[in-house]
Design an enzyme around this catalytic site. Sequence first.
Site, mmCIF file in Angstrom:
data_model
loop_
_atom_site.group_PDB
_atom_site.id
_atom_site.type_symbol
_atom_site.label_atom_id
_atom_site.label_comp_id
_atom_site.label_asym_id
_atom_site.label_seq_id
_atom_site.Cartn_x
_atom_site.Cartn_y
_atom_site.Cartn_z
ATOM 1 N N SER A 97 -17.077 45.260 -88.870
ATOM 2 C CA SER A 97 -18.210 45.105 -89.623
ATOM 3 C C SER A 97 -19.464 44.433 -88.991
ATOM 4 O O SER A 97 -19.721 44.934 -87.904
ATOM 5 C CB SER A 97 -17.799 44.662 -90.950
ATOM 6 O OG SER A 97 -19.065 44.812 -91.873
ATOM 7 N N ASP A 241 -25.509 47.549 -90.361
ATOM 8 C CA ASP A 241 -24.696 46.716 -89.631
ATOM 9 C C ASP A 241 -24.014 47.671 -88.913
ATOM 10 O O ASP A 241 -23.917 48.993 -88.983
ATOM 11 C CB ASP A 241 -23.847 45.784 -90.684
ATOM 12 C CG ASP A 241 -22.920 46.383 -91.563
ATOM 13 O OD1 ASP A 241 -22.776 47.726 -91.840
ATOM 14 O OD2 ASP A 241 -21.828 45.983 -91.627
ATOM 15 N N ASP A 243 -21.083 49.206 -88.889
ATOM 16 C CA ASP A 243 -20.174 50.168 -89.805
ATOM 17 C C ASP A 243 -20.922 50.917 -90.807
ATOM 18 O O ASP A 243 -20.476 51.352 -91.615
ATOM 19 C CB ASP A 243 -18.859 49.801 -90.152
ATOM 20 C CG ASP A 243 -18.967 48.561 -91.147
ATOM 21 O OD1 ASP A 243 -19.647 47.733 -91.106
ATOM 22 O OD2 ASP A 243 -17.936 48.702 -91.950
ATOM 23 N N ASP A 245 -22.109 49.947 -93.755
ATOM 24 C CA ASP A 245 -22.173 50.054 -95.455
ATOM 25 C C ASP A 245 -23.003 48.874 -95.749
ATOM 26 O O ASP A 245 -23.479 48.900 -96.850
ATOM 27 C CB ASP A 245 -20.840 49.344 -95.619
ATOM 28 C CG ASP A 245 -20.132 48.312 -94.782
ATOM 29 O OD1 ASP A 245 -20.970 47.649 -94.143
ATOM 30 O OD2 ASP A 245 -19.342 47.534 -95.241
HETATM 31 MG MG MG Z 1 -20.044 46.448 -92.602
#
Ligand code: MG
Length: 449
Positions: A97, A241, A243, A245
């Site tokens: 993340s 970020d 990834d 999300d």
């Molecule tokens: Mg993330």
Amino acid sequence: MSQLMVSISGVRGIIDQGLTPEVALSFAQAFGSYCNGGKVVIGRDSRVSGPMIQNVVTAGLLATGCQVIDVGIAPTPTVQLATENLHAAGGIILTASHNPVMWNGLKLLAPDGLFLDGEQGAQVLALREQRNFALKTWEGLGSASVYEKAVTDHLKKVLGLSFLNLAAIRQRKFKVVADCVHGAGGVIVPQLLEALGCETVFLNLEPTGRFPRNPEPTPENLTQLGEAVRAHRADLGLAVDPDADRLALVSEKGVPLGEEYTLALAVDFLLRERKGKVAANVSTSMVLDDIAAKYGCAVERTRVGEINVAKRMREIGAVIGGEGNGGVILPDVHLGRDAMVGIALILQHLANFPGPLSELHLSLPQYVMCRRKVEVETQAQTAKLLERIKGKYRNEKLDLLDGVKILRAQSWVQVRASNTEPIIRIMSEAATPAEAEGLCEELMALMKT
Ligand code: MG
């Protein structure tokens, strides 16, 4: 700091220190056994360590007889959606993340594309601990294939949302500067912005995994984006970020709005279109309560952690929800935090509004948050500190859903153990920075004594 963080929804670690090939393999073998040799979707963010981890995880899944479906470099929400769409027995996202470049991890998904919950996660961890792996002989080994349409499927679902007026968004020809921090957002954000008719400037676009800055999209990390928005006279800036999300916004003045206002703006848009319940974690801004009240709606609070918000949303039939760290969850697309959903909702909100993003932001109540952290050695130490705080503030209004939250008339302060790092987080919110900082300092002082 500990170099390996194991939780119910997976594991994160520093490559070669906590997260070794052996550790990744043991999680893959445990998860493959848990999935009973079924179909497992696997995707990764852009980290340099991604191919190494993916190869070892794939080996663990094949050894336990799983059918591995590789969706390639993809955001977490894209992999979640693919896991659900492809009727898999589970999914794995290889990402740490927002953690820095030396980290990686495995996020484990249930067949519905939600993160594993406490019970499911405990089963996987038990299989790993007991090394109770359902390894197959040569005849029973799994197979691997590639699925190339995960990003397209995701885009289609977002662009097909019934309350988007694509023509109206396109007509505004928003000029957008997007910072993907060389993460997985680079494989989907350009296509989304193009479909929404935006004029685009990209920073850190290619998914090389070599993050040029701390990849968490918090205001202090978005100076390059703010400068670029001003230099290009853009309508807004956006950052995701690694990834993708989480989504953060920068106004046309080059000023970060703070991640709390991503969800706030998305909720403000959605409740206008569709009244219903909202769910958010207990650390999310109270601006949500004000917005929901404006539309005669209510906010349900949950423990911190995406799975807790997602499950509550399903239980109560929430129309929108999420986390204050820039995580917007819209059940119409998927019960998971999704920066692409955030981008679409907020551009639609802005298209409907006569002024610039800074004015849209100021049309909402303004609060300031303060965040601090304290490193802890043991869980026992955390428990002791929380007990002390509970005792000290016993005569005030307390929320004990997650740690201790002290609620006052127009402010709050919360102390809780992090789910992902060996730290205690102190968060407060008030009308002014001085008041918010004062609350954090008051609690910090109490922990040092
Ligand atoms: Mg993330």
